[in-house]
Design a protein around this motif. Sequence first.
Motif, PDB file in Angstrom:
ATOM      1  N   GLU A 241      93.420 -14.951  24.035  1.00 11.44           N
ATOM      2  CA  GLU A 241      94.151 -13.823  24.268  1.00 11.44           C
ATOM      3  C   GLU A 241      92.984 -12.995  25.264  1.00 11.44           C
ATOM      4  OE1 GLU A 241      96.952 -13.095  23.530  1.00 11.44           O
ATOM      5  OE2 GLU A 241      97.331 -14.654  21.871  1.00 11.44           O
ATOM      6  N   LEU A 242      93.656 -12.103  25.929  1.00 10.52           N
ATOM      7  CA  LEU A 242      92.832 -11.053  26.574  1.00 10.52           C
ATOM      8  C   LEU A 242      92.219 -10.111  25.818  1.00 10.52           C
ATOM      9  CD1 LEU A 242      95.080 -11.151  30.082  1.00 10.52           C
ATOM     10  CD2 LEU A 242      92.930 -12.448  29.427  1.00 10.52           C
ATOM     11  N   LEU A 243      91.022  -9.558  26.293  1.00 11.32           N
ATOM     12  CA  LEU A 243      90.474  -8.407  25.453  1.00 11.32           C
ATOM     13  C   LEU A 243      90.049  -7.411  26.704  1.00 11.32           C
ATOM     14  CD1 LEU A 243      88.679  -6.963  23.181  1.00 11.32           C
ATOM     15  CD2 LEU A 243      86.776  -8.416  24.036  1.00 11.32           C
ATOM     16  N   PHE A 244      90.540  -6.098  26.449  1.00 10.10           N
ATOM     17  CA  PHE A 244      90.474  -5.280  27.489  1.00 10.10           C
ATOM     18  C   PHE A 244      90.183  -3.909  26.983  1.00 10.10           C
ATOM     19  CE2 PHE A 244      94.466  -3.209  27.550  1.00 10.10           C
ATOM     20  CZ  PHE A 244      95.593  -4.097  26.929  1.00 10.10           C
ATOM     21  N   SER A 245      89.662  -3.029  27.853  1.00 11.15           N
ATOM     22  CA  SER A 245      89.395  -1.670  27.502  1.00 11.15           C
ATOM     23  C   SER A 245      90.298  -0.964  28.503  1.00 11.15           C
ATOM     24  CB  SER A 245      87.805  -1.299  27.815  1.00 11.15           C
ATOM     25  OG  SER A 245      87.380  -1.406  29.062  1.00 11.15           O
ATOM     26  N   ALA A 246      90.768   0.195  28.040  1.00  9.90           N
ATOM     27  CA  ALA A 246      91.771   1.144  29.060  1.00  9.90           C
ATOM     28  C   ALA A 246      91.811   2.294  28.471  1.00  9.90           C
ATOM     29  CB  ALA A 246      92.946   0.507  29.033  1.00  9.90           C
ATOM     30  N   PRO A 247      92.046   3.437  29.296  1.00  7.33           N
ATOM     31  CA  PRO A 247      92.198   4.789  28.891  1.00  7.33           C
ATOM     32  C   PRO A 247      93.678   4.731  28.013  1.00  7.33           C
ATOM     33  CG  PRO A 247      92.786   4.630  31.207  1.00  7.33           C
ATOM     34  CD  PRO A 247      92.327   3.282  30.938  1.00  7.33           C
ATOM     35  N   PRO A 248      93.754   5.566  26.838  1.00  6.79           N
ATOM     36  CA  PRO A 248      94.861   5.479  25.903  1.00  6.79           C
ATOM     37  C   PRO A 248      95.942   5.909  26.322  1.00  6.79           C
ATOM     38  CG  PRO A 248      93.089   6.921  25.258  1.00  6.79           C
ATOM     39  CD  PRO A 248      92.704   6.483  26.282  1.00  6.79           C
ATOM     40  N   ALA A 249      96.264   6.627  27.443  1.00  9.83           N
ATOM     41  CA  ALA A 249      97.019   7.141  28.461  1.00  9.83           C
ATOM     42  C   ALA A 249      98.051   5.787  28.853  1.00  9.83           C
ATOM     43  CB  ALA A 249      97.004   8.067  29.472  1.00  9.83           C
ATOM     44  N   ILE A 250      97.536   4.749  29.161  1.00 10.65           N
ATOM     45  CA  ILE A 250      98.102   3.829  29.942  1.00 10.65           C
ATOM     46  C   ILE A 250      99.261   3.063  28.931  1.00 10.65           C
ATOM     47  CG2 ILE A 250      96.293   3.464  31.667  1.00 10.65           C
ATOM     48  CD1 ILE A 250      96.100   0.605  30.780  1.00 10.65           C
ATOM     49  N   PHE A 251      99.191   3.241  27.652  1.00 15.36           N
ATOM     50  CA  PHE A 251      99.964   2.428  26.612  1.00 15.36           C
ATOM     51  C   PHE A 251     101.099   3.128  26.442  1.00 15.36           C
ATOM     52  CE2 PHE A 251      95.439   1.325  25.834  1.00 15.36           C
ATOM     53  CZ  PHE A 251      95.577  -0.059  25.737  1.00 15.36           C
ATOM     54  N   PRO A 252     102.506   2.453  26.125  1.00 17.67           N
ATOM     55  CA  PRO A 252     102.662   1.180  26.207  1.00 17.67           C
ATOM     56  C   PRO A 252     102.580   0.669  27.519  1.00 17.67           C
ATOM     57  CG  PRO A 252     104.697   2.045  25.677  1.00 17.67           C
ATOM     58  CD  PRO A 252     103.424   3.295  25.857  1.00 17.67           C
ATOM     59  N   ILE A 253     102.230  -0.607  27.713  1.00 21.35           N
ATOM     60  CA  ILE A 253     102.173  -1.428  29.220  1.00 21.35           C
ATOM     61  C   ILE A 253     103.427  -2.181  29.233  1.00 21.35           C
ATOM     62  CG2 ILE A 253     100.792  -2.531  30.639  1.00 21.35           C
ATOM     63  CD1 ILE A 253      98.077  -1.928  28.643  1.00 21.35           C
ATOM     64  N   PRO A 254     104.507  -2.025  29.871  1.00 29.84           N
ATOM     65  CA  PRO A 254     105.654  -2.767  29.932  1.00 29.84           C
ATOM     66  C   PRO A 254     105.308  -4.330  30.358  1.00 29.84           C
ATOM     67  CG  PRO A 254     105.916  -0.825  31.390  1.00 29.84           C
ATOM     68  CD  PRO A 254     104.529  -0.672  30.820  1.00 29.84           C
ATOM     69  N   GLY A 255     105.729  -5.241  29.533  1.00 30.83           N
ATOM     70  CA  GLY A 255     105.693  -6.457  29.790  1.00 30.83           C
ATOM     71  C   GLY A 255     104.396  -7.232  29.007  1.00 30.83           C
ATOM     72  N   VAL A 256     103.599  -6.333  28.168  1.00 35.13           N
ATOM     73  CA  VAL A 256     102.226  -6.755  27.648  1.00 35.13           C
ATOM     74  C   VAL A 256     102.357  -6.256  26.239  1.00 35.13           C
ATOM     75  CG1 VAL A 256      99.737  -6.767  27.681  1.00 35.13           C
ATOM     76  CG2 VAL A 256     101.070  -6.610  29.852  1.00 35.13           C
ATOM     77  N   GLU A 257     102.143  -7.281  25.344  1.00 32.83           N
ATOM     78  CA  GLU A 257     101.990  -7.107  23.994  1.00 32.83           C
ATOM     79  C   GLU A 257     100.617  -6.603  23.927  1.00 32.83           C
ATOM     80  OE1 GLU A 257     103.087 -10.629  21.358  1.00 32.83           O
ATOM     81  OE2 GLU A 257     101.494  -9.928  19.962  1.00 32.83           O
ATOM     82  N   ALA A 258     100.383  -5.408  23.837  1.00 37.66           N
ATOM     83  CA  ALA A 258      98.899  -4.889  23.439  1.00 37.66           C
ATOM     84  C   ALA A 258      98.770  -4.411  22.123  1.00 37.66           C
ATOM     85  CB  ALA A 258      98.567  -3.865  24.661  1.00 37.66           C
ATOM     86  N   HIS A 259      97.692  -4.922  21.482  1.00 39.76           N
ATOM     87  CA  HIS A 259      97.333  -4.246  20.089  1.00 39.76           C
ATOM     88  C   HIS A 259      95.925  -3.505  20.160  1.00 39.76           C
ATOM     89  CE1 HIS A 259     100.093  -7.129  18.082  1.00 39.76           C
ATOM     90  NE2 HIS A 259      99.898  -7.831  19.203  1.00 39.76           N
ATOM     91  N   ILE A 260      96.042  -2.025  20.062  1.00 39.19           N
ATOM     92  CA  ILE A 260      94.794  -1.577  20.204  1.00 39.19           C
ATOM     93  C   ILE A 260      94.008  -1.771  18.948  1.00 39.19           C
ATOM     94  CG2 ILE A 260      93.735   0.946  20.228  1.00 39.19           C
ATOM     95  CD1 ILE A 260      96.111   1.643  21.758  1.00 39.19           C
ATOM     96  N   ILE A 261      92.786  -2.204  19.014  1.00 37.82           N
ATOM     97  CA  ILE A 261      92.021  -2.694  17.935  1.00 37.82           C
ATOM     98  C   ILE A 261      90.723  -1.745  17.807  1.00 37.82           C
ATOM     99  CG2 ILE A 261      92.716  -5.021  17.994  1.00 37.82           C
ATOM    100  CD1 ILE A 261      89.985  -5.576  19.110  1.00 37.82           C
ATOM    101  N   GLY A 262      90.361  -0.648  18.638  1.00 36.39           N
ATOM    102  CA  GLY A 262      89.198   0.189  18.341  1.00 36.39           C
ATOM    103  C   GLY A 262      89.093   0.836  19.658  1.00 36.39           C
ATOM    104  N   LYS A 263      87.972   1.420  19.784  1.00 35.54           N
ATOM    105  CA  LYS A 263      87.656   2.392  20.913  1.00 35.54           C
ATOM    106  C   LYS A 263      86.171   2.203  21.522  1.00 35.54           C
ATOM    107  CE  LYS A 263      86.061   5.942  17.766  1.00 35.54           C
ATOM    108  NZ  LYS A 263      86.137   7.336  16.871  1.00 35.54           N
TER     109      LYS A 263
END
Length: 288
Positions: A241-263
Amino acid sequence: MDERALHRLIGTIIDPERLADDCAVIPCGDLLAVASTDMLHETTDFPAGMTDWQVGWMAVAVTLSDIASMGATPGEVLLAVGLDRPERLFDIMEGARDCCAAFGAEIVGGDLDAHRELTIVSTGLGTVAPEHLVRRRGVRPNDVIAVTGPLGEAQAALAGYDRHRKELLEPQPRVAEGEVLGRAGVSAMMDISDGLALSLHDLLAVNDRGFAVETARLPLPAGVPEDEARELALYGGGDFELLFSAPPAIFPIPGVEAHIIGKVIPERVVLADGKPLERRGYLHEWSG
Ligand SMILES: Nc1ncnc2c1ncn2[C@@H]1O[C@H](COP(=O)(O)OP(=O)(O)OP(=O)(O)O)[C@@H](O)[C@H]1O
Ligand SMILES: Cc1ncc(C[n+]2csc(CCOP(=O)(O)O)c2C)c(N)n1
Ligand SMILES: [Mg+2]
Ligand SMILES: [Mg+2]
Ligand SMILES: [Mg+2]
């Protein structure tokens, strides 16, 4: 001595910046080329019962996963096969070709040799516009960290949970997701080939901030008792799987099952539920 210690040694011979990502990054006209090479062996990477088609599939999948982790689009693959028995080659090549085809890549070359232990080196090339390239370095102060799917499934299969054998034997590199995440402006990314804990420590090594994971938020392998599932999700390898960091405002990301796991946190440490997370996972080690 483990492979990360040897990486530091390589960093005294070549520019250590070159070791800071899942792929090499090479100027290529208006685009950037990315390149990854990965060596797999029968005893450490190809579990008993795996078919030769799956061997070929996995060899390509691990490389496409590194390309995906840069936000790049895979193009060409070269496959070097050290064969213990010649009759294995056809199925291996078919598996490799089918994995390429599934993710828009093509086998354009390689090498053949006789070898006591089946050994495959898969080299992949991809391209990405400079503004969409994502590196391991780049986490920002108010980012969250996220993953693209369940963790620990491959290790769960190795522990005997047969419902996860397909995830172990035919890993699906997150190619489309990587491209979307690159365009969506995520700040840092890598693939989780060796387990979440080790990957977070790898990200820590090239960033000036740390990470706090909430284990209750980890997407766990189905059908495994929760304590064991959490252990597998933190320390098991082979998931891609991919692990990434991103600003919270970009979620949800269409087409990507993204699970926020921390900060992201200011301290340069990796925490799980407030306690330091062990730097442990799927590591090649040498005795002595
Ligand atoms: N022997 C080497 N010489 C030069 N660069 C290397 C060498 N081994 C690894 N690297 C570089 O170090 C970086 C990290 O490599 P590493 O193999 O740890 O990552 P990975 O391929 O994402 O992980 P995995 O091997 O678990 O899939 C990559 O940029 C890779 O090109
Ligand atoms: C026996 C066995 N254990 C684990 C796995 C899962 N797996 C496949 S590739 C890989 C890591 C990346 O490889 P490397 O670090 O060598 O590039 C892992 C952990 C497997 N297929 N077989
Ligand atoms: Mg990688
Ligand atoms: Mg790799
Ligand atoms: Mg590698």
